[in-house]
Every structure is written in structure tokens, then in C-alpha cells.
Design an enzyme around this catalytic site. Structure first.
Site, PDB file in Angstrom:
ATOM      1  N   ASP A 125      27.167 -15.989   6.822  1.00 32.60           N
ATOM      2  CA  ASP A 125      25.811 -15.924   8.031  1.00 32.60           C
ATOM      3  C   ASP A 125      25.695 -16.854   9.172  1.00 32.60           C
ATOM      4  O   ASP A 125      26.048 -18.000   8.584  1.00 32.60           O
ATOM      5  CB  ASP A 125      24.458 -15.558   6.786  1.00 32.60           C
ATOM      6  CG  ASP A 125      23.802 -16.683   6.668  1.00 32.60           C
ATOM      7  OD1 ASP A 125      25.226 -18.009   5.874  1.00 32.60           O
ATOM      8  OD2 ASP A 125      23.120 -17.481   6.006  1.00 32.60           O
ATOM      9  N   GLU A 126      25.475 -15.900  10.189  1.00 35.15           N
ATOM     10  CA  GLU A 126      24.921 -17.663  11.193  1.00 35.15           C
ATOM     11  C   GLU A 126      26.022 -18.305  11.485  1.00 35.15           C
ATOM     12  O   GLU A 126      26.143 -19.607  12.202  1.00 35.15           O
ATOM     13  CB  GLU A 126      23.784 -17.979  11.209  1.00 35.15           C
ATOM     14  CG  GLU A 126      23.013 -17.097  10.476  1.00 35.15           C
ATOM     15  CD  GLU A 126      21.584 -18.334  10.380  1.00 35.15           C
ATOM     16  OE1 GLU A 126      20.319 -18.323  11.313  1.00 35.15           O
ATOM     17  OE2 GLU A 126      21.030 -19.112   9.543  1.00 35.15           O
TER      18      GLU A 126
HETATM   19  C1  ACM Z   1      20.263 -15.582   6.574  1.00 30.15           C
HETATM   20  O1  ACM Z   1      18.806 -15.462   6.564  1.00 30.15           O
HETATM   21  N1  ACM Z   1      20.927 -16.508   7.474  1.00 30.15           N
HETATM   22  C2  ACM Z   1      21.018 -15.279   5.785  1.00 30.15           C
END
Ligand code: ACM
Length: 507
Positions: free
Chosen positions: A322-323
Site C-alpha cells: 500500500d501507499e
Molecule cells: C492502508 O490503510 N494504508 C492499507
């Protein structure tokens, strides 16, 4: 009781006298006779077949019931018909339609018979049995009783095979004893996955023998600058085994290529410029990345995945993903595809946050939806998804603007908001057939103690448990809130620090 009642859920609350039954998650079908079975000092727990798995479920039940009842409750192999007054657990010759986790519970004034095709079904049936007993049965000290169980029959199985919670042990570290307590609480509500977010910018929380500085240095602090901590491999293996004894699969997550500052601080060679980063104790996201152009990065990933996979009996390895704002997208995509093969080479299925769906996924890979858009891409590729929409399922969101703990970037999530949604309709283009299950993540930027974990988790998690287990038709907040309120004394007996939402008529 003089009257008898027969019914099929969703109308349990209408015919089951409200003083007798308040099950969460709500079973598929319940029939009550109005009679009762009473646990006594002579009650035995009989198991058949006499294998270790069934016996373990019998011992688990006895351990739960002994402190409050102070009855001996011996666990024995069944020989012939169960004598009156016994609890009989069996996996012999039972209805295969109940599946891996389903069970059938038949209670008469003479006996309790719990049958399931598989030990996991017995284990979940035992949770139902616990909830059919008075709340005081959960007390750690001797209570008065009487220990009555409403007679009738229940047939039950889950809607989804994945019913999870995630605990972020990176932003703040929580030791094995705290995680074991959480596991015990999850079991009562038939949650069967505990996803541990083991690494992030603020801390690396598991010993990796081939890269020891990850835990020694990368695990040495946390948000706010506290001492942090990490699990030795022995401690981690013991946690996994403890969860397994509760039919809960631990899903390990090593977040990469972003959210990696703790690793970048521990080994300079993982940085493109060869310079170790300082440890980080703040709460910003999106600034760190492994150096994807260096071969050492893939050696690192292979070693880490290999050591953790060797400690993991479950089929899943979560790579985060993620991110990754500090990683160029083409590099990110190539990285996910290469790591996916590394995970596979260690015998595991890759799970990742929905961003991984930008890469070409193997059919076995699973995407975890947290904001929605890229989840559709996983579905388009034919991959299953786990539903964790932040605005409904993030346990770190505040209940209300007055909640002292938590964040609110995805909104406020009161108990009703946490319950009143459905994974098969919450995100456009993602339907029942695409969904492996639901999971509620608890990120711990503001969560520092076990009391904090419990307060953010309960009672919202019970709603997620019901969304994951119970049939969608008939799920109704007005009915649920009354049933939930009746769990107040049970949570109290367990010593849980729960949020007494004004939306719930607590008993
Ligand atoms: C997330 O909340 N960055 C998966």
C-alpha cells in the site's frame, strides 16, 4: 418454561425469549423447545473420535467452564451412548453439508450433543455453547450458577471463509501476552484470521536471523519514541501455535516496498544511496521505499519471506504493497510481480493491499480492499478480495468526534455504522462471488495499551464478526443492538474494556 417455539432465523428474537438467547454472530437456524439443560458437578465432556483434535476442543471447553463453575468437567473418550447429563462432541459420521467450519448443536434436558464434520466446526460450536450459558460463566472466579443452557437445536455455518482482524504491532508494539488475550477474545466471536502488520516505517517486529539488525535496531522504537520491541522466532512460533489451537490462522504481513523505513534504518544497502535512514517515530506515511534497482533488495525479500514462511502453517503471506508513493509505478509493478513469485517459491499465496492489483496477479493471489478503486482491478483479473473498506471497517477510526483515541480521515464509525453495511454491496463492481471475506484492521498510531486495543475493537468487532459469518438476509440493526446489549455482562465478566455506545441498550 411452558411454551415451545420453532423457527428459522432471521426471526430468532421474536420467538426466542429474550432472556434466554443472544448469540453473536447470529446462527443460520435456531429452534428452541423452551426446556433447559443444566450443567452440574457430575457433567462430563465426552469426545469422539478419541483423536488429539477433538480432545483439544473438549479440553478447551472444560478450561473455559471450570473457573466460574468450579466443576471438574473431566474430558473423556466416548464409549457408547452418552450418559445423561453429559456434553458430547463428535466429528463422526456428520452432515458434510456443514462444511469446514459448520456445526450442529442439539440440546435436550438430558444432554448436549455438538457435531461437526471437522474440528473447526466443533470449536465454533463450542463458542455458541459458551454464549448460551449465563454471562457469569466467563468470570475467572467461582460464581453461583445455575448453569442452564436453553434446549433446542442450531444448525450453523459461515457466509465467508475469511473473517479477520488486523493488528498493527509496528506503530506500537504489543507483546505475546497481549496478542494471546486478543486471540482468545476473537475466538468467542468466530473470527478465524489474525493479520499481524509486522513491519512499517516505525518498527520491525519479528526476528530475522539472516538480517538480525532488522529487529535489533529497526524494532528498537515506536510512535512517540517508546522502546518498541519484537517477537523472537520462538515467541512468534508459539503465538502461531496458540492461534492454531483456537482455529485462528495468523497472516503475517511485511509491508513493502513502501512503509519500510525501519528496514532502511537497519541496513544501509537497502537504500539507493547506500545511506541508512534515521529511525522514525512520527505518523506520516508514503515517504519510504526499498531500492528496487538493487539485487540485494530481492535477496533481502527472499530471506525475510523464507524465514517467516517457515514459521507459518497457514497458506498466506501478506506483502503490504500500500501507499508506495515514493516508488515509481513501473518499478512498483515489476516489484510486486517478482515478490509474488518469491512468495510462491516459499509455498505461500500472496495477499496484498488493493494497490497490488496494478500488477499482473497469479490466480492464487488475494487483494485486500481498503478504499475500493483498485479492488475492481483485482476482480477484473479474477482474483478474490478481502473487504476492509476504511470508512466502515477500520477499527482505528474514532467512534464520534469526542472519542479520545483514533483517527478520522475515513470518517467516524459508530457501532451502528460498523454493523450496517454489506461487503457485497459496499464497492461498485465487487459482488458476493468475488469476496473471500471481511477483515477489520486496527492501526495503532494512537493505540498504546491493551486497554486501548479493547476499547477501539469492542464492540465494533462483534458487528464485523456477524457480517462475516451470518446470512445477509434479515440482518437488522434494531434487532442486533438489543442482542449486542445483552453481551455487556459477558464482556464485563471477561474484563474487556469496551466502548459503551449510547446506540446500544446495554444490560
Ligand atoms: C492502508 O490503510 N494504508 C492499507
Amino acid at each position: 418454561m411452558s411454551s415451545s417455539a420453532t423457527e428459522t432465523v432471521p426471526s430468532v428474537s421474536k420467538t426466542a425469549p429474550t432472556s434466554t438467547i443472544a448469540l453473536i454472530p447470529r446462527p443460520v437456524s435456531v429452534t428452541l423447545t423452551g426446556e433447559t439443560f443444566t450443567l452440574t458437578a457430575d457433567t462430563q465432556i465426552l469426545v469422539e473420535p478419541e483423536g488429539p483434535e477433538c480432545r483439544a476442543v473438549g479440553e478447551y471447553l472444560a478450561e473455559r467452564l471450570r473457573p466460574a463453575t468450579s466443576y471438574p468437567l473431566p474430558v473423556q473418550a466416548a464409549t457408547g451412548a452418552p450418559p445423561p447429563g453429559s456434553i458430547y462432541l463428535t466429528t463422526s459420521g456428520r452432515d458434510p453439508a456443514l462444511g469446514e467450519e459448520g456445526y450442529e448443536l442439539t440440546v435436550t434436558p438430558q444432554a448436549v450433543v455438538l457435531s461437526a464434520p471437522r474440528p473447526a466446526g466443533l470449536f465454533w460450536g463450542v463458542q455458541t455453547l459458551r454464549q448460551l450459558l449465563p454471562p457469569a460463566v466467563e468470570s475467572p472466579t467461582t460464581q453461583a450458577g445455575p448453569w442452564t443452557i436453553p434446549a433446542g437445536s442450531i444448525r450453523d455455518w459461515p457466509r465467508f471463509p475469511w473473517r479477520g482482524m488486523m493488528l498493527d504491532v509496528s506503530r506500537h508494539f504489543f507483546g505475546p501476552e497481549e496478542v494471546r488475550r486478543l486471540i482468545d477474545l476473537l475466538a468467542l466471536y468466530k473470527i478465524n484470521r489474525l493479520h499481524l502488520h509486522l513491519s512499517d516505517d516505525q518498527g520491525w517486529r519479528i526476528e530475522i536471523r539472516s538480517w538480525p539488525n532488522l529487529a535489533l535496531h529497526g524494532g528498537s522504537t515506536q510512535v512517540g519514541g517508546g522502546p518498541g520491541g519484537y517477537y523472537t522466532q520462538e515467541e512468534y512460533a508459539a503465538l502461531v501455535a496458540y492461534a492454531q489451537s483456537r482455529h485462528i490462522v495468523i497472516v503475517p504481513e511485511i509491508d513493502m516496498p513502501g512503509h519500510t523505513n525501519a528496514a532502511l534504518a537497519s541496513y544501509p544497502e537497502l537504500n539507493c544511496d547506500g545511506v541508512a535512514r534515521p529511525l522514525y517515530t512520527g505518523t506520516e506515511v508514503g515517504f519510504s521505499s526499498l531500492c528496487l534497482e538493487k539485487e540485494v533488495t530481492y535477496r533481502f525479500v527472499d530471506d525475510v519471506v523464507g524465514e517467516i514462511a517457515a514459521l507459518t502453517p497457514g497458506p498466506y503471506f501478506h506483502i503490504g504493497g500500500d501507499e508506495a508513493m515514493a516508488t515509481p509505478l513501473p518499478h512498483y509493478i515489476a516489484f510486486v510481480e517478482r515478490v509474488q513469485r518469491i512468495v510462491q517459491s516459499h509455498g505461500k499465496q500472496m495477499v496484498g493491499w488493493e494497490e497490488i492489483a496494478q500488477a499482473s496477479l497469479l490466480p492464487t493471489s488475494v487483494a485486500q480492499v481498503w478504499h475500493g478503486g483498485m479492488g475492481r482491478e483485482a476482480v477484473r483479473q479474477g482474483n478474490p478480495v478481502i473487504m476492509s473498506p476504511a470508512f466502515k471497517a477500520y477499527l482505528d477510526m474514532k467512534y464520534t468526534p469526542d472519542t479520545p483515541l483514533g483517527l478520522h480521515w475515513a470518517g467516524y464509525i459508530e457501532v451502528r455504522d460498523a454493523y450496517e453495511w454489506d461487503p457485497a454491496t459496499v464497492a461498485e463492481g465487487i459482488g458476493e462471488e468475488h469476496i473471500l471475506g471481511v477483515e477489520a484492521p486496527l492501526w495503532t498510531e494512537t493505540v498504546q495499551t491493551m486497554a486501548d486495543i479493547e476499547w477501539m475493537t469492542f464492540p465494533r468487532l462483534m458487528g464485523y464478526a456477524e457480517i462475516g459469518w451470518s446470512p445477509a438476509p434479515g440482518r437488522d440493526w434494531e434487532e442486533y443492538r438489543v442482542r449486542l446489549g445483552r453481551h455487556g455482562p459477558r464482556l464485563e465478566a471477561l474484563g474487556v474494556n469496551f466502548y459503551r455506545s449510547p446506540q446500544v441498550p446495554w444490560e
